[in-house]
Design an enzyme around this catalytic site. Structure first.
Site, PDB file in Angstrom:
ATOM      1  N   GLY A 141     -10.920   9.020  -3.974  1.00 33.33           N
ATOM      2  CA  GLY A 141     -12.232   8.954  -4.593  1.00 33.33           C
ATOM      3  C   GLY A 141     -13.184   9.931  -3.952  1.00 33.33           C
ATOM      4  O   GLY A 141     -12.768  10.863  -3.252  1.00 33.33           O
ATOM      5  N   GLY A 171     -13.060   9.550   0.146  1.00 33.23           N
ATOM      6  CA  GLY A 171     -11.828   9.528   0.913  1.00 33.23           C
ATOM      7  C   GLY A 171     -10.653   9.086   0.072  1.00 33.23           C
ATOM      8  O   GLY A 171     -10.734   9.013  -1.157  1.00 33.23           O
ATOM      9  N   CYS A 192      16.648 -27.298  -2.851  1.00 36.05           N
ATOM     10  CA  CYS A 192      15.382 -27.902  -3.253  1.00 36.05           C
ATOM     11  C   CYS A 192      14.224 -26.931  -3.104  1.00 36.05           C
ATOM     12  O   CYS A 192      13.110 -27.200  -3.556  1.00 36.05           O
ATOM     13  CB  CYS A 192      15.107 -29.151  -2.426  1.00 36.05           C
ATOM     14  N   ASP A 217     -22.417  -2.088  -5.564  1.00 34.88           N
ATOM     15  CA  ASP A 217     -21.598  -1.180  -6.389  1.00 34.88           C
ATOM     16  C   ASP A 217     -20.517  -1.970  -7.130  1.00 34.88           C
ATOM     17  O   ASP A 217     -19.349  -1.581  -7.151  1.00 34.88           O
ATOM     18  CB  ASP A 217     -20.971  -0.095  -5.511  1.00 34.88           C
TER      19      ASP A 217
END
Length: 649
Positions: A394, A397, A147, A505
């Protein structure tokens, strides 16, 4: 209590009910289809016994179950037990283990009669029933219950059990079952009225909740949760962490989203409280099984509910669950019931005018995130965190996959001198308590002399902009799917708006995609702590000029309304399939384009005119003329929940 026959079992107690029924062996060992035997079942005030022989000639007693040890008396769905019908189950406790006895009756009436009688007498003996049970059986071939997906034979259950009706454990004078047209139904029952105190005031009602997920304490002061068990909520004044008491009296904090009120609709796995029409379609289409269904609050008609069903044509049909003048719920007015669970139970066994019979709800993706790992834990010990492969990088970091106490997480490793760590740490505790289904959860930080990590929720499908680009040809033809992305992001931003939090941002690159097309806003508020002049100054080359409104470009004036402008650019990204806004233009040209010429991005090719009107609302020169995120949620919801609902006659 032993189940083996013994001479001391002879009972002088009056016999309440006696019948010859078919019994399957108790699940203490592996069983096969052949071990069904006819037994004479005898119910007395203290035991359920079964003997050899027949009514006319009784044989030896083969076993008995003390009624006080019974934890559940429930039906088994037809065909679930070796293709048999009219089966019921008795779950009982013996030597601290749960066992299940399956009994096959001749018809539904005989089955219900025995269920009612056993439950009534067990309650008189002080039995306390489990909150959940399995409507199927554990099968060796599947290695799980047929089930649900639970693979532990001792799992407490997947369906909400029939509630204990009496106000007091030993008072069954008020015991009753609501007459219905079908077999056993798990019916939510309102809590009993509070008992008046001697001074005339009312005794406060206990807040009883059921754990929907297990929770392992992350720090001192947390309380362990065991799925299916009941907990009393002592203090729910905090938004995400409540003080609770377990059945053994131990107290501690628990994540509020891991428990649901007993007998509330939210305890059902088919109920999705806050879900848009498009979100429901995305979830059901990902599951893509005929009859897959869910129930949600209707956004087009407040106070009503909607049933959404996946069809064999690959489409999703939506049905309003209505209420008649007698207060009964129905989809087809010829099949009305006193509760929504009864409506669902009926249509799981009969299409009753629906395009298909309801089968299973969509599979949920594990446990939801919590607001931080524990009720106050936000500083994470470095030795608890395993940092693994790089997922992306990026300006400030790289992002790694990580493991914290066996749980996958995202680990953002910050470059040296990229951000004001001291200032961020002061705010981190508050940020971990920002929690919403469409926000990437911040769990905490690791602050060591040689490294600084931000630990957050892991989203499997990566950044939204790259996801849109990767699936551009498929997604641009699906306006409803793109609107769903917009609504999810808007919902997360509305939560931030309510909590007076500014993102600064917002862009597709800072939204992440998970399973079942879930989209969440990431890195909210992080820009405040960046100390790179190229990023923080609108004159810098790293500054997100293409997402910034005039007041930010001119005066560095951030607000929720500047986030609204960025949301308009983000919607443009979504409906262009991940294209770069103002493609080919330098930052200084974008500033001139937006501020001096007061021009705006053109409508993407696949963007409907009504959607583009929302974008232009977000791009008003005057921030006060832009809508709030609350208003945007209503506007976008109005587009996503448009359409007709079929009515069954």
């Amino acid at each position: 209590m032993s189940m083996r026959p013994d001479s001391k079992y002879s009972s002088p107690e009056p016999e309440i009910k006696v019948d010859c029924l078919l019994k399957r062996s108790v699940n203490k060992t592996t069983f096969t289809k052949e071990n069904y035997k006819s037994r004479l079942f005898i119910l007395d005030p203290n035991y359920l016994r079964y003997n050899d022989g027949k009514l006319q000639k009784r044989g030896k007693e083969k076993g008995r179950i003390p009624l006080e040890t019974i934890k559940a008396v429930e039906t088994v769905d037809d065909k679930m037990l070796d293709n048999k019908d009219n089966v019921f189950q008795i779950v009982y406790l013996e030597n601290f283990d749960f066992y299940t006895l399956y009994i096959v009756t001749l018809n539904q009436e005989q089955r219900q009669s025995w269920i009612d009688a056993i439950r009534r007498e067990a309650l008189k003996c002080g039995a306390r029933f489990n909150p959940k049970y399995h409507r199927g059986v554990w099968t060796k071939s599947l290695g799980k219950f047929n089930c649900c997906d639970q693979r532990d034979r001792g799992a407490i259950g997947c369906e909400v059990a029939t509630p204990e009706i009496p106000d007091e454990p030993n008072d069954v004078s008020s015991y009753h079952r609501t007459p219905v047209k079908i077999n056993h139904l798990p019916i939510p029952t309102p809590d009993p009225p509070s008992t008046p105190m001697t001074n005339g005031s009312k005794k406060p009602e206990k807040k009883i909740y059921i754990a929907i997920y297990d929770y392992t304490p992350a720090e001192d002061g947390d309380l362990e949760l065991v799925q299916g068990e009941e907990y009393e909520i002592i203090d729910d004044s905090r938004e995400h962490w409540w003080m609770a008491k377990g059945k053994k009296g131990k107290k501690g904090y628990i994540p509020a989203n891991y428990v649901k009120k007993k007998f509330d609709l939210e305890i059902y796995d088919w109920y999705y409280k806050d879900l848009s029409r498009q979100r429901s379609e995305a979830i059901l289409k990902e599951d893509a099984h005929e009859g897959c269904f869910l129930v949600r609050d209707s956004t087009s008609t407040p106070g009503m509910y909607t049933l959404s069903v996946f069809t064999n044509e690959g489409l999703v049909r939506h049905y309003h669950i209505r209420k008649n003048s007698q207060g009964q719920f129905y989809i087809s007015d010829s099949h009305s019931f006193s509760s929504i669970p009864e409506v669902i139970y009926y249509h799981r066994h009969n299409s009753g005018g629906l395009i298909t019979r309801l089968r299973e709800p969509p599979h949920r993706n594990g446990k939801p995130s919590t607001a931080g790992f524990g009720h106050s834990k936000w500083e994470i010990a470095a030795h608890e965190l395993e940092v693994m492969e790089v997922l992306g990088s990026g300006c400030f970091g790289s992002v790694h996959k990580g493991i914290w106490r066996g749980m996958p997480v995202a680990v953002k490793s910050m470059k040296e001198n990229a951000m004001s760590i001291e200032s961020f740490i002061e705010e981190a505790r508050t940020m971990t308590q920002l929690h919403h289904p469409n926000l990437v959860q911040l769990y905490g930080v690791v602050n060591k002399k040689d490294c600084f990590y931000i630990v957050a929720e892991l989203m499997k499908c990566g950044a939204l902009n790259t996801y849109l680009q990767r699936h551009k040809s498929r997604l641009l033809s699906r306006t409803s799917q793109l609107l769903d992305y917009c609504l999810q992001i808007c919902s997360g931003m509305y939560y931030l708006e309510k909590h007076k939090f500014i993102h600064r941002d917002l862009a597709a690159r800072n939204c992440l995609v998970g399973e079942k097309s879930v989209v969440k806003v990431a890195d909210f508020g992080l820009a405040r702590y960046v100390i790179d002049d190229e990023y923080t100054s609108s004159a810098g080359t790293k500054f997100p000029v293409k997402w910034a409104p005039p007041e930010v470009l001119s005066y560095t004036r951030f607000s929720s309304k500047s986030d609204v402008w960025a949301f308009g650019i983000l919607m443009w990204e979504i409906f262009s399939g991940g294209d770069m806004p103002y493609s080919g233009m330098r930052n200084i040209e974008v500033v001139d384009f937006v501020i001096n010429n007061r021009r705006r991005l053109p409508k993407p090719e696949y963007c409907p005119e009504k959607v583009y009107q929302i974008l232009t609302l977000c791009w008003q020169m005057d921030p006060e003329k832009r809508p709030s995120f609350k208003e945007l949620v209503d506007i976008v919801s109005g587009l996503t929940d448009g359409g007709n609902y079929p009515t069954i006659f």
